[in-house]
Design a protein around this motif. Sequence first.
Motif, PDB file in Angstrom:
ATOM      1  N   ARG A 177       0.832  -1.209   0.000  1.00 19.85           N
ATOM      2  CA  ARG A 177       0.000   0.000   0.000  1.00 19.85           C
ATOM      3  C   ARG A 177       0.864   1.256   0.000  1.00 19.85           C
ATOM      4  N   LEU A 178       1.946   1.257   0.760  1.00 21.41           N
ATOM      5  CA  LEU A 178       2.817   2.434   0.769  1.00 21.41           C
ATOM      6  C   LEU A 178       3.445   2.659  -0.601  1.00 21.41           C
ATOM      7  N   TYR A 179       3.766   1.580  -1.278  1.00 22.18           N
ATOM      8  CA  TYR A 179       4.303   1.741  -2.629  1.00 22.18           C
ATOM      9  C   TYR A 179       3.234   2.294  -3.568  1.00 22.18           C
ATOM     10  N   ARG A 180       2.022   1.783  -3.498  1.00 23.57           N
ATOM     11  CA  ARG A 180       0.975   2.218  -4.409  1.00 23.57           C
ATOM     12  C   ARG A 180       0.535   3.656  -4.124  1.00 23.57           C
ATOM     13  N   HIS A 181       0.403   4.014  -2.854  1.00 23.85           N
ATOM     14  CA  HIS A 181      -0.080   5.352  -2.522  1.00 23.85           C
ATOM     15  C   HIS A 181       1.026   6.406  -2.598  1.00 23.85           C
ATOM     16  N   CYS A 182       2.242   6.028  -2.228  1.00 27.77           N
ATOM     17  CA  CYS A 182       3.308   7.022  -2.078  1.00 27.77           C
ATOM     18  C   CYS A 182       4.521   6.754  -2.965  1.00 27.77           C
ATOM     19  N   GLY A 183       4.463   5.702  -3.758  1.00 28.38           N
ATOM     20  CA  GLY A 183       5.600   5.398  -4.611  1.00 28.38           C
ATOM     21  C   GLY A 183       6.843   5.014  -3.840  1.00 28.38           C
ATOM     22  N   ASP A 184       6.673   4.463  -2.645  1.00 24.58           N
ATOM     23  CA  ASP A 184       7.809   4.196  -1.763  1.00 24.58           C
ATOM     24  C   ASP A 184       8.444   2.849  -2.109  1.00 24.58           C
ATOM     25  N   ARG A 185       9.356   2.891  -3.049  1.00 28.25           N
ATOM     26  CA  ARG A 185      10.058   1.672  -3.465  1.00 28.25           C
ATOM     27  C   ARG A 185      11.008   1.179  -2.377  1.00 28.25           C
ATOM     28  N   ARG A 186      11.517   2.112  -1.568  1.00 31.00           N
ATOM     29  CA  ARG A 186      12.499   1.724  -0.550  1.00 31.00           C
ATOM     30  C   ARG A 186      11.908   0.751   0.458  1.00 31.00           C
ATOM     31  N   VAL A 187      10.635   0.913   0.826  1.00 30.69           N
ATOM     32  CA  VAL A 187      10.061  -0.026   1.792  1.00 30.69           C
ATOM     33  C   VAL A 187       9.966  -1.422   1.186  1.00 30.69           C
ATOM     34  N   LEU A 188       9.741  -1.511  -0.130  1.00 31.75           N
ATOM     35  CA  LEU A 188       9.721  -2.831  -0.759  1.00 31.75           C
ATOM     36  C   LEU A 188      11.108  -3.462  -0.707  1.00 31.75           C
ATOM     37  N   GLU A 189      12.129  -2.670  -1.007  1.00 33.23           N
ATOM     38  CA  GLU A 189      13.502  -3.188  -0.975  1.00 33.23           C
ATOM     39  C   GLU A 189      13.897  -3.596   0.443  1.00 33.23           C
ATOM     40  N   ARG A 190      13.518  -2.774   1.403  1.00 36.22           N
ATOM     41  CA  ARG A 190      13.968  -2.991   2.780  1.00 36.22           C
ATOM     42  C   ARG A 190      13.289  -4.199   3.425  1.00 36.22           C
ATOM     43  N   TYR A 191      12.013  -4.415   3.109  1.00 39.13           N
ATOM     44  CA  TYR A 191      11.261  -5.450   3.831  1.00 39.13           C
ATOM     45  C   TYR A 191      10.949  -6.682   2.985  1.00 39.13           C
ATOM     46  N   PHE A 192      11.455  -6.734   1.746  1.00 39.13           N
ATOM     47  CA  PHE A 192      11.225  -7.926   0.942  1.00 39.13           C
ATOM     48  C   PHE A 192      11.836  -9.177   1.571  1.00 39.13           C
ATOM     49  N   PRO A 193      13.016  -9.105   2.181  1.00 35.36           N
ATOM     50  CA  PRO A 193      13.518 -10.307   2.868  1.00 35.36           C
ATOM     51  C   PRO A 193      12.579 -10.804   3.964  1.00 35.36           C
ATOM     52  N   ALA A 194      11.977  -9.893   4.737  1.00 32.84           N
ATOM     53  CA  ALA A 194      11.032 -10.312   5.766  1.00 32.84           C
ATOM     54  C   ALA A 194       9.774 -10.907   5.137  1.00 32.84           C
ATOM     55  N   ILE A 195       9.347 -10.366   3.998  1.00 30.68           N
ATOM     56  CA  ILE A 195       8.185 -10.918   3.287  1.00 30.68           C
ATOM     57  C   ILE A 195       8.480 -12.342   2.833  1.00 30.68           C
ATOM     58  N   LYS A 196       9.683 -12.577   2.310  1.00 30.07           N
ATOM     59  CA  LYS A 196      10.037 -13.939   1.874  1.00 30.07           C
ATOM     60  C   LYS A 196      10.070 -14.899   3.059  1.00 30.07           C
ATOM     61  N   ARG A 197      10.579 -14.453   4.201  1.00 26.61           N
ATOM     62  CA  ARG A 197      10.579 -15.329   5.384  1.00 26.61           C
ATOM     63  C   ARG A 197       9.154 -15.665   5.813  1.00 26.61           C
ATOM     64  N   PHE A 198       8.261 -14.691   5.695  1.00 26.70           N
ATOM     65  CA  PHE A 198       6.861 -14.913   6.051  1.00 26.70           C
ATOM     66  C   PHE A 198       6.261 -16.039   5.209  1.00 26.70           C
ATOM     67  N   PHE A 199       6.492 -16.006   3.907  1.00 24.09           N
ATOM     68  CA  PHE A 199       5.917 -17.032   3.038  1.00 24.09           C
ATOM     69  C   PHE A 199       6.650 -18.367   3.166  1.00 24.09           C
ATOM     70  N   THR A 200       7.936 -18.327   3.452  1.00 25.58           N
ATOM     71  CA  THR A 200       8.649 -19.577   3.704  1.00 25.58           C
ATOM     72  C   THR A 200       8.037 -20.302   4.897  1.00 25.58           C
ATOM     73  N   GLY A 201       7.705 -19.548   5.936  1.00 24.40           N
ATOM     74  CA  GLY A 201       7.062 -20.154   7.095  1.00 24.40           C
ATOM     75  C   GLY A 201       5.693 -20.709   6.777  1.00 24.40           C
ATOM     76  N   LEU A 202       4.894 -19.953   6.011  1.00 21.06           N
ATOM     77  CA  LEU A 202       3.553 -20.426   5.663  1.00 21.06           C
ATOM     78  C   LEU A 202       3.622 -21.693   4.818  1.00 21.06           C
ATOM     79  N   MET A 203       4.529 -21.733   3.847  1.00 17.35           N
ATOM     80  CA  MET A 203       4.634 -22.921   3.003  1.00 17.35           C
ATOM     81  C   MET A 203       5.079 -24.133   3.813  1.00 17.35           C
ATOM     82  N   GLY A 204       5.915 -23.904   4.825  1.00 18.96           N
ATOM     83  CA  GLY A 204       6.325 -25.010   5.668  1.00 18.96           C
ATOM     84  C   GLY A 204       5.212 -25.531   6.559  1.00 18.96           C
ATOM     85  N   ARG A 205       4.366 -24.620   7.035  1.00 16.03           N
ATOM     86  CA  ARG A 205       3.289 -25.027   7.942  1.00 16.03           C
ATOM     87  C   ARG A 205       2.081 -25.579   7.191  1.00 16.03           C
ATOM     88  N   TYR A 206       1.885 -25.150   5.961  1.00 19.55           N
ATOM     89  CA  TYR A 206       0.684 -25.547   5.216  1.00 19.55           C
ATOM     90  C   TYR A 206       1.084 -26.084   3.845  1.00 19.55           C
TER      91      TYR A 206
END
Length: 846
Positions: A536-565
């Motif tokens: 949402r921050l990227y879409r509303h404010c064009g904030d590419r930096r938050v995508l770069e900064r938190y993409f590793p945490a996003i990948k960890r989130f999905f790695t955990g979900l795929m492992g649990r389900y």
Amino acid sequence: MLGAPQRLRCEYLENPLGVDEIRPRLSWWANDPRPAEIQTAYQIIAASCLELLALDEGDFWDSGRVQSQQTYNVEYLGKPLISERRVYWKIRTYDSDGMPSPWSEGAFFEMGLLTSEDWRAQWIGAPLIGSRASGVPVPLLRREFELTGATVSARLHISALGLYRAEINGNRIGDGELTPSWTDYDKRVEYQTYDVTKYLRAGDNVLGVLLADGWYAGRTGRGERQQYGRRPLLCAQLSLTLASGTTVVIATDALWRWRPSWIIAADLVSGESVDGRQFAAAWSTPECAAQDWSEVTLTEVAAERVATTAPLIKSTAAVTATLISASPQLIYELPRQVLGRIRLALHVSEGALIRVRYADRLTAEGALIAHGGEDSYTAQGLAEGEVFEPAFSLHGFRYVEVSGDIFHEDAVTVSAVALRQAIPVAGEFVCDHAALNSLQIGLNERLRNACFGIPFAGCATGLRTGDTGGAFVNLATTLLNFESAAFYGKWLRDLADAQLADGGFPEVVPAPPGFDDLSRDAGAPRSDVLVQTAWRLYRHCGDRRVLERYFPAIKRFFTGLMGRYPNYIRSNDPQQQPAGVADDLLATAWYYNSARLAARIAGVLGNLTELEEFEGLAASIRSAFRRRFVTPDGRVVSDSPEAYALVCAFGMLEATEYRTAVPELLQHVESGGYLKPTFEILDTLTQLGRLDLAYQVLLRETEHSRETAVGETAPGEQIVGRGIGEWLFTAAAGMDLDRDLSERHNAYRRMRIQPRPPLGIGFPEGPPLRAVEASLETVNGRYEVAWQIDDDGFELSVRVPCNCEAKIIMPDDSVHDVVAGEHEFVMPFSEAGDGIPVLREVAQAT
């Protein structure tokens, strides 16, 4: 005429002090009222002083002429920035003919302390330690120092594990309240930077600080006291430059002294107790003798000190309360619910004890239904009167009970002071339907109360925590109503700090230690909040930096979900057992939606491998969802309208299956019962062309709100209103993000304007509203939309800011691509054979 750029910002803030981004980002609005004008290029000059800036000399940076239409989040690319360096900057733009604008007014940003080596301050405190049940007097800490000459520059960098209020030579520093904000104190703590030059003088000076427990050592709204530490600590560093060129640093160390203050106890939840007789007005001045002050204690702290990146909490103008009962106690009522504190103007005798209790409701007999917290004050007995206002407590209330040694109601005047984060308004919506306007006003009040350094769930004690559910449901509405990018940027850092070992996120962030339920994943959609917020921050404010900064945490989130389900069916049960079909259905739908967003984020970042992986994951989730939750004829196994709306909105069904699912949803809505107006329900009804039902759900909420307490939610209930707030802007006013995800049209460079007025056969009694006015201030400029319905037709007025464009879609589905400027459209009605008004072609736009 081409004007000078306006609204200069650095990291979303105006002239910020204490920036710790090595490459701060700069933003501005192009300023050219001429129709169809765009910015074709810009030039930024950054200098070490205003004199060089005025001469157009950029000794720090001269970007030269940069061919670009970008006006937001442009990285500073000048000389390397060091701690406490101030950078003055200005900008000019070039129009479509290549002509330059006048230079903008000068702006500045100033760096904080960028490395741990720049900090000379130690963590200090008083030896007072309370218990898990009660606190101790708030300590005064102070440091005397002598300056040999006039001060030309002085910065105070200050933080606390707890809360502070600082003074220099009797002058309060800053206007922030309850500072610093709540963070995970085991990992990081925020510091603030103040320009204190004007408060210092040659000769003797004193820096003093009141230090309270705050969220660190006091109650957090959940559980007992001392969840992070046993006593508050202070870290402060005063950096000075004298007229002689000499630099001086006064930092917290063993030379500081302390003594108890007149605040006998202070807790954000339990309340504050003050003995006015002990008040010492000159405590932070050289005139106050320090012979009876004691040595402070030094403590090692592992938490990282980071600069504040969002606006501070500040107090608003006091609102006078109305006396509604004088017996047996004085009870006062406020016009609306307040998150803040009380202010009492008193004329009482010395030693008079005054107690204040708070509530948001009254019993049928008119007594308070108190929900925790009491402030008390022992009066000085001043002949001219005195004022009591707590400094370190926080209450959510609409009613106040004042009791104690008050012998006449005229002896006290009661007013309330709201505390709220100083986030500017971004969007405004008003229509000719009074109940909808009231609902929008109430929603804005709740959103303001929810933004408190972290996203509160509500005003009541148990709701004043960083609620991931409330943050999730209010995300889009908050971005539409307030300039909240910096607020969410701070909370994204809190979320990253709170990420669990399995990649998930707890229910509350920051998560106080010691709670078992906060050490596991909160489930959908709460734990999806990081990926949803970053997108949402990227879409509303064009904030590419938050995508770069938190993409590793996003990948960890999905790695955990795929492992649990591994079968792609997500469950919200903490033990990962089936929690019920409805819960699993909604959780899996959100799993799919978040996976699609992760794929889009990977695409924006150019990570093609992850893009393919997340697209494959989303496809697998959708297939598993349809096998498990959708019958061959298109029925969804959950019978709830929320489930049908969600699967329709997320595109979980095949085209043939919608023929069954859509009637099921419409049947639920047409049944006439109360239906919580989620955005998915309102938007799905809108996309299906059933505006009559969308407005029906919306207007039922206005009736429901009149029947219930507006402004507060029950414990555990997510804040209602997300659907209303977002839908009023994106559908009723029609102001929405363009569906083209390219950077050229992102962040409202091009707006999709598709107003949805209540017209047609679904409104046999006529339109429930006939006029709407709305505006939205984006990172690219201010858009305005106004429409009205009269007997002759539908009229639409649109203002598109310089350097932007819009796609206008009228109610008859005609499309107009427009550029910057003011545009008007008229759509006359004509009579069909059956006497029902129908829509005809659009008149020529101007």
